[in-house]
Design a protein around this motif. Structure first.
Motif, PDB file in Angstrom:
ATOM      1  N   LEU A  19      -5.725 -32.039  42.136  1.00 31.95           N
ATOM      2  CA  LEU A  19      -5.014 -30.910  41.990  1.00 31.95           C
ATOM      3  C   LEU A  19      -4.495 -30.595  43.366  1.00 31.95           C
ATOM      4  O   LEU A  19      -5.351 -30.679  44.182  1.00 31.95           O
ATOM      5  CB  LEU A  19      -6.068 -29.876  41.640  1.00 31.95           C
ATOM      6  CG  LEU A  19      -5.418 -28.420  41.390  1.00 31.95           C
ATOM      7  CD1 LEU A  19      -4.248 -28.315  40.134  1.00 31.95           C
ATOM      8  CD2 LEU A  19      -6.225 -27.334  41.482  1.00 31.95           C
ATOM      9  N   THR A 118      -4.332 -37.146  34.618  1.00 33.54           N
ATOM     10  CA  THR A 118      -5.185 -36.188  34.144  1.00 33.54           C
ATOM     11  C   THR A 118      -5.889 -36.229  32.974  1.00 33.54           C
ATOM     12  O   THR A 118      -6.704 -35.466  32.320  1.00 33.54           O
ATOM     13  CB  THR A 118      -4.328 -34.623  33.967  1.00 33.54           C
ATOM     14  OG1 THR A 118      -3.507 -34.617  32.840  1.00 33.54           O
ATOM     15  CG2 THR A 118      -3.793 -34.242  35.446  1.00 33.54           C
ATOM     16  N   HIS A 159      -1.064 -31.021  22.824  1.00 29.61           N
ATOM     17  CA  HIS A 159       0.300 -30.872  22.894  1.00 29.61           C
ATOM     18  C   HIS A 159       1.201 -31.668  23.859  1.00 29.61           C
ATOM     19  O   HIS A 159       2.500 -31.710  23.721  1.00 29.61           O
ATOM     20  CB  HIS A 159       0.759 -29.255  23.071  1.00 29.61           C
ATOM     21  CG  HIS A 159       0.637 -28.566  24.143  1.00 29.61           C
ATOM     22  ND1 HIS A 159       1.409 -27.717  24.584  1.00 29.61           N
ATOM     23  CD2 HIS A 159      -0.426 -28.900  25.182  1.00 29.61           C
ATOM     24  CE1 HIS A 159       0.880 -27.233  25.965  1.00 29.61           C
ATOM     25  NE2 HIS A 159      -0.041 -28.042  26.281  1.00 29.61           N
ATOM     26  N   HIS A 160       0.718 -32.428  24.940  1.00 31.91           N
ATOM     27  CA  HIS A 160       1.402 -32.873  25.762  1.00 31.91           C
ATOM     28  C   HIS A 160       1.503 -34.533  25.356  1.00 31.91           C
ATOM     29  O   HIS A 160       2.131 -35.310  26.051  1.00 31.91           O
ATOM     30  CB  HIS A 160       0.665 -32.931  27.265  1.00 31.91           C
ATOM     31  CG  HIS A 160       0.610 -31.758  27.896  1.00 31.91           C
ATOM     32  ND1 HIS A 160       1.934 -30.881  28.221  1.00 31.91           N
ATOM     33  CD2 HIS A 160      -0.073 -30.902  28.400  1.00 31.91           C
ATOM     34  CE1 HIS A 160       1.499 -29.827  28.874  1.00 31.91           C
ATOM     35  NE2 HIS A 160       0.458 -29.892  28.918  1.00 31.91           N
ATOM     36  N   GLY A 168      -1.939 -34.552  30.709  1.00 27.76           N
ATOM     37  CA  GLY A 168      -2.132 -33.290  30.653  1.00 27.76           C
ATOM     38  C   GLY A 168      -3.420 -32.783  29.630  1.00 27.76           C
ATOM     39  O   GLY A 168      -3.347 -32.144  28.915  1.00 27.76           O
ATOM     40  N   TYR A 169      -4.567 -33.777  29.879  1.00 28.14           N
ATOM     41  CA  TYR A 169      -5.798 -33.421  28.940  1.00 28.14           C
ATOM     42  C   TYR A 169      -5.740 -33.873  27.702  1.00 28.14           C
ATOM     43  O   TYR A 169      -6.460 -33.630  26.908  1.00 28.14           O
ATOM     44  CB  TYR A 169      -6.276 -32.100  29.324  1.00 28.14           C
ATOM     45  CG  TYR A 169      -6.410 -31.408  30.597  1.00 28.14           C
ATOM     46  CD1 TYR A 169      -6.688 -32.215  31.744  1.00 28.14           C
ATOM     47  CD2 TYR A 169      -6.030 -30.319  30.815  1.00 28.14           C
ATOM     48  CE1 TYR A 169      -6.741 -31.582  32.916  1.00 28.14           C
ATOM     49  CE2 TYR A 169      -6.045 -29.611  31.901  1.00 28.14           C
ATOM     50  CZ  TYR A 169      -6.351 -30.182  33.134  1.00 28.14           C
ATOM     51  OH  TYR A 169      -6.437 -29.681  34.324  1.00 28.14           O
ATOM     52  N   ASP A 196       1.349 -22.066  24.581  1.00 27.96           N
ATOM     53  CA  ASP A 196       0.347 -22.503  25.885  1.00 27.96           C
ATOM     54  C   ASP A 196       1.199 -22.350  26.880  1.00 27.96           C
ATOM     55  O   ASP A 196       2.526 -22.273  26.894  1.00 27.96           O
ATOM     56  CB  ASP A 196       0.148 -24.051  25.838  1.00 27.96           C
ATOM     57  CG  ASP A 196      -0.780 -24.558  26.693  1.00 27.96           C
ATOM     58  OD1 ASP A 196      -2.013 -24.544  26.534  1.00 27.96           O
ATOM     59  OD2 ASP A 196      -0.035 -24.637  28.045  1.00 27.96           O
ATOM     60  N   HIS A 198       1.722 -24.376  29.639  1.00 31.14           N
ATOM     61  CA  HIS A 198       2.731 -25.299  29.869  1.00 31.14           C
ATOM     62  C   HIS A 198       3.465 -25.794  28.462  1.00 31.14           C
ATOM     63  O   HIS A 198       3.430 -25.787  27.541  1.00 31.14           O
ATOM     64  CB  HIS A 198       1.630 -26.614  29.874  1.00 31.14           C
ATOM     65  CG  HIS A 198       0.890 -26.188  31.296  1.00 31.14           C
ATOM     66  ND1 HIS A 198      -0.455 -25.684  30.913  1.00 31.14           N
ATOM     67  CD2 HIS A 198       0.971 -26.321  32.480  1.00 31.14           C
ATOM     68  CE1 HIS A 198      -1.265 -25.312  32.255  1.00 31.14           C
ATOM     69  NE2 HIS A 198      -0.013 -25.830  33.066  1.00 31.14           N
ATOM     70  N   ASP A 225       7.037 -25.703  37.346  1.00 31.36           N
ATOM     71  CA  ASP A 225       5.546 -25.865  37.175  1.00 31.36           C
ATOM     72  C   ASP A 225       5.539 -27.236  36.075  1.00 31.36           C
ATOM     73  O   ASP A 225       6.591 -27.443  35.558  1.00 31.36           O
ATOM     74  CB  ASP A 225       4.486 -24.749  36.428  1.00 31.36           C
ATOM     75  CG  ASP A 225       3.020 -24.954  36.842  1.00 31.36           C
ATOM     76  OD1 ASP A 225       2.891 -25.895  36.960  1.00 31.36           O
ATOM     77  OD2 ASP A 225       2.348 -23.788  36.835  1.00 31.36           O
ATOM     78  N   TYR A 226       4.107 -27.801  35.928  1.00 32.09           N
ATOM     79  CA  TYR A 226       4.136 -28.659  35.141  1.00 32.09           C
ATOM     80  C   TYR A 226       4.365 -28.451  33.623  1.00 32.09           C
ATOM     81  O   TYR A 226       4.299 -27.468  33.306  1.00 32.09           O
ATOM     82  CB  TYR A 226       2.386 -29.235  34.987  1.00 32.09           C
ATOM     83  CG  TYR A 226       1.854 -30.174  34.254  1.00 32.09           C
ATOM     84  CD1 TYR A 226       1.725 -31.433  34.546  1.00 32.09           C
ATOM     85  CD2 TYR A 226       1.579 -30.150  32.976  1.00 32.09           C
ATOM     86  CE1 TYR A 226       1.327 -32.866  33.831  1.00 32.09           C
ATOM     87  CE2 TYR A 226       1.209 -31.275  32.119  1.00 32.09           C
ATOM     88  CZ  TYR A 226       1.124 -32.292  32.562  1.00 32.09           C
ATOM     89  OH  TYR A 226       0.497 -33.289  31.820  1.00 32.09           O
ATOM     90  N   GLY A 323      -4.620 -25.183  25.711  1.00 34.27           N
ATOM     91  CA  GLY A 323      -5.241 -24.955  26.975  1.00 34.27           C
ATOM     92  C   GLY A 323      -5.909 -23.539  27.225  1.00 34.27           C
ATOM     93  O   GLY A 323      -5.828 -22.765  26.279  1.00 34.27           O
ATOM     94  N   GLY A 324      -6.147 -23.402  28.390  1.00 32.09           N
ATOM     95  CA  GLY A 324      -6.537 -22.036  28.709  1.00 32.09           C
ATOM     96  C   GLY A 324      -8.081 -22.312  29.663  1.00 32.09           C
ATOM     97  O   GLY A 324      -8.793 -23.129  29.485  1.00 32.09           O
ATOM     98  N   TYR A 325      -7.931 -22.007  31.037  1.00 33.93           N
ATOM     99  CA  TYR A 325      -9.124 -22.478  31.964  1.00 33.93           C
ATOM    100  C   TYR A 325      -9.813 -21.287  32.616  1.00 33.93           C
ATOM    101  O   TYR A 325     -10.712 -21.635  33.574  1.00 33.93           O
ATOM    102  CB  TYR A 325      -8.348 -23.316  32.842  1.00 33.93           C
ATOM    103  CG  TYR A 325      -7.425 -24.550  32.143  1.00 33.93           C
ATOM    104  CD1 TYR A 325      -8.215 -25.501  31.402  1.00 33.93           C
ATOM    105  CD2 TYR A 325      -6.296 -24.332  31.820  1.00 33.93           C
ATOM    106  CE1 TYR A 325      -7.475 -26.423  30.574  1.00 33.93           C
ATOM    107  CE2 TYR A 325      -5.480 -25.297  31.156  1.00 33.93           C
ATOM    108  CZ  TYR A 325      -6.068 -26.365  30.449  1.00 33.93           C
ATOM    109  OH  TYR A 325      -5.518 -27.313  29.631  1.00 33.93           O
TER     110      TYR A 325
END
Ligand code: OKP
Ligand code: ZN
Length: 344
Positions: A19, A118, A159-160, A168-169, A196, A198, A225-226, A323-325
């Motif tokens: 990161l 990632t 979704h990526h 993107g995980y 999301d 992203h 952004d990404y 996502g969601g962190y």
């Protein structure tokens, strides 16, 4: 509302990611789903069921079979070559230019099948990927059986992931696989609403030339952004898919609920005029004001309204977790969407 969730999804735990040039612990961690499960139980939203195991046939209709096979076998191959390491991460990529070939070398393949660094692979990653896909397909079956709504608590997210690349995980595109399953069981028109933070570049690319899936995404402007390279408003689809892809990029740092809602209204109107039979919501909660890697300003209460507005479509709705962190508020925010939808 029933939730589909499997403990096998905890077997994936990325070790580190990069990161801003620094090596840090992975943001996409198992504690994320613990928070959501706790809140689901606290609020008695509905049963939490383990999915049955599905075949990989539907996954192979939105992903290439060689990519799915790669995901399934990469850890043991990596481990044999590098027995003292804890995770597999690509470091070189088959970038644009002369058509790159898929090499035999496991580390070369890792880059060939990746968009970025990632989506790390650890011993339990495949079990978690497969279990997340099972949650998506169990949710699809539940809706096809007549339910109004369902929550597929998928992790890792999807979704990526494109037809043949992770990033993107994300590994398998859970929402895209569910969409394909609806079509294969006789539906003609599916909408995927991606909320999301992203852009859902993977879902977009999978359905970009098709008119049977309308993809709509509200996300951070890719200029800011990404995932950086996709998600612009002029990406509207190609060939028969022209007009069936709607990107609504929003500015970072100043997108609050009122700005977000204007874009959401456009997306909901587009779903209505498309005539979707089912809506799949790619449910990311990283639009939250306290998200550690994101820059929108939504508050916890806004998620109740988000759920209400989606319910206004009056369509069978499958929520697929993305996502969601901001782990501490992730349970509250996620369940707020589901409760807002259910009118509680
Ligand atoms: C996955 B999902 C930004 C770093 C972003 C990757 C983010 C993947 C997000 N400076 N790193 O859409 O929540
Ligand atoms: Zn995200």
């Amino acid at each position: 509302m029933i939730t589909f969730y499997s403990e096998r999804q905890l077997e994936h735990c990325g070790v580190t990611e990069v990161l801003s040039g620094e090596v840090v612990s992975s943001f996409e961690c198992p504690e994320r789903v613990d928070q959501v499960l706790n809140r689901l139980r606290e609020r008695s939203l509905g049963d939490i069921l383990a999915p049955e195991s599905f075949s990989l046939d539907t996954a192979c209709r939105v992903h290439t079979p060689d990519y799915v096979e790669f995901l399934q076998t990469v850890w043991p191959r990596w481990h044999q070559m590098y027995p003292d390491t804890t995770q597999a991460i690509p470091y070189c990529f088959a970038v644009r230019g002369l058509a790159p070939r898929c090499p035999d070398h496991v580390e070369g393949q890792l880059g060939y099948y990746s968009l970025d660094m990632t989506a790390s692979i650890v011993p339990g990653t495949w079990n978690a990927i497969k279990a997340a896909m099972d949650c998506a397909l169990a949710g699809q079956q539940h809706i096809a059986g007549g339910a109004r709504s369902v929550f597929s608590l998928c992790r890792p997210p999807g979704h990526h992931a494109t037809a043949d690349q992770m990033g993107g995980y994300c590994y398998l595109n859970n929402a895209a696989i569910a969409a394909q399953a609806y079509l294969d069981s006789g539906c003609k028109k599916i909408a995927i609403l991606d909320v999301d933070y992203h852009h859902g570049n993977g879902t977009q690319s999978i359905f970009y030339d098709r008119d049977d899936v309308l993809f709509l995404s509200l996300h951070a402007d890719p200029a800011q952004d990404y995932p950086h390279y996709w998600g612009y408003a002029d990406e509207t689809g190609v060939g028969p898919g022209e007009g069936f892809n709607l990107n609504l990029p929003l500015p970072i740092n100043r997108t609050d609920w009122s700005l977000y809602r204007q874009a959401l209204d456009k997306a909901l109107a587009a779903i209505q005029s498309y005539g979707a039979e089912v809506v799949i919501v790619s449910l990311g909660l990283d639009t939250f004001e306290q998200d550690p890697i994101s820059f929108f300003k939504l508050k916890s209460d806004n998620y109740l309204e988000l759920g209400q507005l989606i319910a206004g479509l009056n369509l069978p709705t499958q929520f697929v977790f993305e996502g969601g962190y901001a782990t501490g508020a992730l349970g509250l925010n996620t369940v707020n969407v589901l409760e807002g939808f259910s009118g509680r």
